[in-house]
Design an enzyme around this catalytic site. Structure first.
Site, PDB file in Angstrom:
ATOM      1  N   PRO A   2     121.193  23.037  12.788  1.00 30.92           N
ATOM      2  CA  PRO A   2     120.330  24.105  13.371  1.00 30.92           C
ATOM      3  C   PRO A   2     120.818  25.499  13.340  1.00 30.92           C
ATOM      4  O   PRO A   2     121.775  25.723  14.254  1.00 30.92           O
ATOM      5  CB  PRO A   2     120.077  23.536  14.944  1.00 30.92           C
ATOM      6  CG  PRO A   2     120.529  22.074  14.719  1.00 30.92           C
ATOM      7  CD  PRO A   2     121.510  22.151  14.061  1.00 30.92           C
ATOM      8  N   GLU A   3     120.566  26.408  12.264  1.00 34.24           N
ATOM      9  CA  GLU A   3     120.775  27.633  12.127  1.00 34.24           C
ATOM     10  C   GLU A   3     119.606  28.103  12.336  1.00 34.24           C
ATOM     11  O   GLU A   3     118.463  27.764  12.705  1.00 34.24           O
ATOM     12  CB  GLU A   3     121.640  27.766  10.732  1.00 34.24           C
ATOM     13  CG  GLU A   3     122.807  26.895  10.692  1.00 34.24           C
ATOM     14  CD  GLU A   3     123.627  27.207   9.473  1.00 34.24           C
ATOM     15  OE1 GLU A   3     123.428  28.346   8.764  1.00 34.24           O
ATOM     16  OE2 GLU A   3     124.446  26.165   8.871  1.00 34.24           O
ATOM     17  N   LYS A  59     120.711  31.549  16.993  1.00 36.74           N
ATOM     18  CA  LYS A  59     120.525  30.099  16.805  1.00 36.74           C
ATOM     19  C   LYS A  59     120.035  29.472  18.212  1.00 36.74           C
ATOM     20  O   LYS A  59     119.911  28.532  18.508  1.00 36.74           O
ATOM     21  CB  LYS A  59     121.772  29.467  16.402  1.00 36.74           C
ATOM     22  CG  LYS A  59     122.537  29.779  15.011  1.00 36.74           C
ATOM     23  CD  LYS A  59     123.672  29.263  14.875  1.00 36.74           C
ATOM     24  CE  LYS A  59     124.472  29.833  13.649  1.00 36.74           C
ATOM     25  NZ  LYS A  59     125.966  29.139  13.680  1.00 36.74           N
ATOM     26  N   ARG A 111     125.374  14.613  19.065  1.00 35.38           N
ATOM     27  CA  ARG A 111     126.767  14.991  19.374  1.00 35.38           C
ATOM     28  C   ARG A 111     127.003  15.528  20.729  1.00 35.38           C
ATOM     29  O   ARG A 111     128.269  15.845  20.781  1.00 35.38           O
ATOM     30  CB  ARG A 111     127.396  15.644  18.057  1.00 35.38           C
ATOM     31  CG  ARG A 111     127.583  14.726  17.339  1.00 35.38           C
ATOM     32  CD  ARG A 111     127.967  15.386  15.611  1.00 35.38           C
ATOM     33  NE  ARG A 111     127.699  14.656  14.761  1.00 35.38           N
ATOM     34  CZ  ARG A 111     127.394  14.598  13.337  1.00 35.38           C
ATOM     35  NH1 ARG A 111     128.317  16.058  13.072  1.00 35.38           N
ATOM     36  NH2 ARG A 111     127.058  14.166  12.566  1.00 35.38           N
ATOM     37  N   ARG A 255     136.088  26.426   8.323  1.00 36.76           N
ATOM     38  CA  ARG A 255     135.240  25.566   7.687  1.00 36.76           C
ATOM     39  C   ARG A 255     134.880  25.338   6.429  1.00 36.76           C
ATOM     40  O   ARG A 255     135.479  26.252   5.811  1.00 36.76           O
ATOM     41  CB  ARG A 255     133.837  26.384   8.112  1.00 36.76           C
ATOM     42  CG  ARG A 255     133.872  27.211   9.274  1.00 36.76           C
ATOM     43  CD  ARG A 255     134.226  26.224  10.717  1.00 36.76           C
ATOM     44  NE  ARG A 255     132.818  25.401  10.900  1.00 36.76           N
ATOM     45  CZ  ARG A 255     131.728  26.051  11.105  1.00 36.76           C
ATOM     46  NH1 ARG A 255     131.779  27.379  11.457  1.00 36.76           N
ATOM     47  NH2 ARG A 255     130.363  25.322  11.418  1.00 36.76           N
TER      48      ARG A 255
END
Length: 266
Positions: A2-3, A59, A111, A255
């Site tokens: 989810p951005e 976000k 998560r 990342r």
DNA sequence: TTAAGTGTTGCTCT
DNA sequence: AAGAGCAACACTTA
């Protein structure tokens, strides 16, 4: 995942389906996702509360109440689902808002990164977290963008993902934006000027607008994306949708970045 | 079978 | 003092 585009879809879900509904009760299924508020306090705060509106910043999602807002962050794979009266609760639902008409809004977060909380106002929340301008805010124009680039010596990938610089892009969409602008993720932000800065700024807006229009994050939204999007190919063994070259990977700000070594020269 | 990889944020360390 | 590195988490793949 989810951005900005995904959260915008959640925002529109609340705006379209939840406004003016009243929360009969809030069911907290996992206390671990609560940020800065005890469970009983949150329940008391939400009980009987009508949903006035909804807003998004970067976000973050804000479900606006009579005063203040319920804040939501979706971590890496959270989502928001409207569950109709006779529907069953999705797996990994951490918070449920039960409306007085029987429908329910489920905050799902497998998560458990991210979470929910209460804030006085969007402005106060943004200031407290030190978030940069929302990328789609009109005030964040080309001039402001180029000023931000010029001020940084870091690689552009890290700058695009830094929420204190600008809010909304994560690992996936920053890769997508750089691919669309044909800029290598290693490029020093300060070296992106003139025409390539304009290209990057435009790619950022066009990519986000397109993703939102395709219903980012929703079921099978990937299939609706334009053919030249990197996203569906963004995995090990993936190929450039433009020239079929095998995608390369590298680390930026810890990342994994995916890029086309041919279309995005260093 | 264990270990690494994924994605975001916030903390510690330099 | 900016930026790297890791912990937090649950689940999948090597």
């Amino acid at each position: 995942m989810p951005e900005l585009p995904d959260v915008e879809i959640f925002n529109r879900l609340v705006l379209g389906q939840c406004c003016a509904r009243t929360i009969a009760q809030a069911v907290i299924r996992d206390h671990g996702i609560l940020q800065g508020i005890p469970a009983d306090a949150l329940q008391a705060r939400l009980k009987g509360e009508p949903i006035r509106s909804s807003a998004r910043y970067g976000k973050h999602l804000f479900i606006l109440l009579r005063a203040g807002a319920l804040t939501m962050h979706f971590g890496t794979n959270g989502s928001l689902r409207l569950v109709l009266r006779d529907g069953s609760e999705p797996p990994y639902t951490r918070l449920r808002l039960d409306f007085d008409d029987g429908d329910r809004l489920a905050y799902v977060n497998p998560r458990r990164l991210g979470g929910v909380g209460i804030c006085d106002s969007v402005e106060q929340f943004v200031a407290q977290l030190g978030l940069g301008p929302d990328i789609l805010d009109a005030a964040f124009d080309l001039k402001a963008f180029t000023a931000v680039l010029a001020a940084s010596k870091r690689d552009i990938k890290a700058v695009l993902m830094d929420q204190r610089v600008m809010a909304g892009l994560g690992n996936i969409y920053s890769d997508e934006v750089l691919f669309q602008a044909r800029i290598h993720p290693d490029t020093a932000a300060g070296n992106i000027r003139g025409e390539s800065a304009v290209r990057l700024f435009s790619a950022m807006h066009e990519t986000l607008d397109t993703a939102i229009r395709c219903g980012a994050g929703a079921e099978r939204s990937v299939e609706r994306l334009p053919k030249d999007f990197l996203l569906p190919q963004r995995h090990r063994g993936g190929h450039c949708p433009r020239c079929s070259t095998a995608l390369a990977t590298a680390k930026h700000a810890g990342r994994t970045s995916y890029y086309c070594p041919r279309c995005q020269p260093n």
